[in-house]
Scaffold this motif. Sequence first.
Motif, mmCIF file in Angstrom:
data_model
loop_
_atom_site.group_PDB
_atom_site.id
_atom_site.type_symbol
_atom_site.label_atom_id
_atom_site.label_comp_id
_atom_site.label_asym_id
_atom_site.label_seq_id
_atom_site.Cartn_x
_atom_site.Cartn_y
_atom_site.Cartn_z
ATOM 1 N N GLU A 1 0.844 -1.197 0.000
ATOM 2 C CA GLU A 1 0.000 0.000 0.000
ATOM 3 C C GLU A 1 0.877 1.245 0.000
ATOM 4 O O GLU A 1 1.887 1.309 0.705
ATOM 5 C CB GLU A 1 -0.917 0.009 1.226
ATOM 6 N N LYS A 2 0.498 2.214 -0.819
ATOM 7 C CA LYS A 2 1.270 3.452 -0.915
ATOM 8 C C LYS A 2 0.353 4.546 -1.455
ATOM 9 O O LYS A 2 -0.605 4.257 -2.178
ATOM 10 C CB LYS A 2 2.464 3.252 -1.852
ATOM 11 N N ASN A 3 0.649 5.786 -1.129
ATOM 12 C CA ASN A 3 -0.120 6.886 -1.706
ATOM 13 C C ASN A 3 0.803 7.903 -2.361
ATOM 14 O O ASN A 3 2.017 7.882 -2.162
ATOM 15 C CB ASN A 3 -1.019 7.557 -0.658
ATOM 16 N N LYS A 4 0.211 8.745 -3.185
ATOM 17 C CA LYS A 4 0.921 9.825 -3.878
ATOM 18 C C LYS A 4 2.052 9.295 -4.758
ATOM 19 O O LYS A 4 3.125 9.909 -4.843
ATOM 20 C CB LYS A 4 1.454 10.838 -2.869
ATOM 21 N N GLU A 5 1.829 8.164 -5.400
ATOM 22 C CA GLU A 5 2.810 7.591 -6.328
ATOM 23 C C GLU A 5 2.125 7.318 -7.656
ATOM 24 O O GLU A 5 0.939 6.976 -7.713
ATOM 25 C CB GLU A 5 3.407 6.292 -5.772
ATOM 26 N N GLY A 6 2.904 7.426 -8.742
ATOM 27 C CA GLY A 6 2.378 7.163 -10.068
ATOM 28 C C GLY A 6 2.484 5.694 -10.433
ATOM 29 O O GLY A 6 3.060 4.878 -9.703
ATOM 30 N N LEU A 7 1.941 5.358 -11.605
ATOM 31 C CA LEU A 7 1.904 3.961 -12.046
ATOM 32 C C LEU A 7 3.305 3.373 -12.201
ATOM 33 O O LEU A 7 3.518 2.184 -11.962
ATOM 34 C CB LEU A 7 1.132 3.860 -13.368
ATOM 35 N N GLU A 8 4.270 4.185 -12.585
ATOM 36 C CA GLU A 8 5.637 3.696 -12.782
ATOM 37 C C GLU A 8 6.205 3.116 -11.483
ATOM 38 O O GLU A 8 6.930 2.113 -11.492
ATOM 39 C CB GLU A 8 6.525 4.840 -13.278
ATOM 40 N N HIS A 9 5.844 3.747 -10.363
ATOM 41 C CA HIS A 9 6.310 3.249 -9.065
ATOM 42 C C HIS A 9 5.825 1.821 -8.818
ATOM 43 O O HIS A 9 6.595 0.952 -8.380
ATOM 44 C CB HIS A 9 5.802 4.167 -7.949
ATOM 45 N N TYR A 10 4.548 1.569 -9.138
ATOM 46 C CA TYR A 10 3.978 0.245 -8.871
ATOM 47 C C TYR A 10 4.486 -0.796 -9.872
ATOM 48 O O TYR A 10 4.636 -1.972 -9.525
ATOM 49 C CB TYR A 10 2.458 0.341 -8.894
#
Length: 311
Positions: free
Chosen positions: A287-296
């Motif tokens: 779980e994470k917030n304030k990240e874009g798709l590239e991060h995931y």
Amino acid sequence: MSEQRVVLEFQPRDYQLPIIEALEVKGYRRIVGVMPRRSGKDIVGFNLCIRALLRKTCVIYYIFPTFSQGRRVIWDSITNDGKRILDFIPSNLIESINGQEMRIRFINNSIFQIVGSDNYNALMGTNPQGVVFSEYALQDPTAFKYISPILAANQGWALFLSTPRGKNHLYDLYQIASKSKEWFAYKLTLDDTKHVSLSDIEQDLEDGTMTEDLVQQEYYTSFNLGIEGSYYVKYLDKMYITNQITDVPWDPSLLVNTAWDIGTRDSTCIIFYQCIANRIYIIDCYEKNKEGLEHYKQLLDSKPYSYGKHF
């Protein structure tokens, strides 16, 4: 048995003393103790049973949400200093032990037994003089309704020990106890007990092991947990007491699927699972917030899994 003085090893913590005094000194027969996780609720509850069983011949039940949970928490459990919880009972005072039924008979004919509230019908026809309800918030409250007339008839006592699980029957009972002169209501938070360091809790928050809501419930005994997760709390509790929440191994020979809850202003959550023999095994989550798709995408690539489908 001739009267003799028995020295027990139990040394209560300061914040446990009011519960002991309420039962043994002030004579309350109904006690509700709402206490933080890992604050020694069952240690004090079990030792109160031992003391009562030695004072006079009687029957005391220690009731858990399930029979198997009682085995884990009391019967087979070991304290932080390597001592078996059962060893709080001096061996020379035990006449017999029935491991299958988790029943102990003392040399003065007192009987201690662990039971599960999920089978409360088994309590009918019995005559306990004392009952401890452990993790009452997770129990079937019908068990107390059935056993309450028995305790009323024989002037018996009941001790309810638990950490909150939202505003359920424990919350209702605590409200009743707080307003009644016949009940002793006792609610502690980590600020009172200081049994866990704040640095450990902060680390759990940083690691994602616990959420702020969960910390408030487990360590600050808040009844308000679950605004975001309250819809599922009763299902999670059922999974907990039936041992469905446990360590699940990853099978490298099988594909791993993912299920996403994509957030823009709130968190994105990814669950990693495998389908094995018509069962779903959740092996990992993120779980994470304030990240874009590239991060995931980078996160998925960093895992050792071979993927099937992404939902």
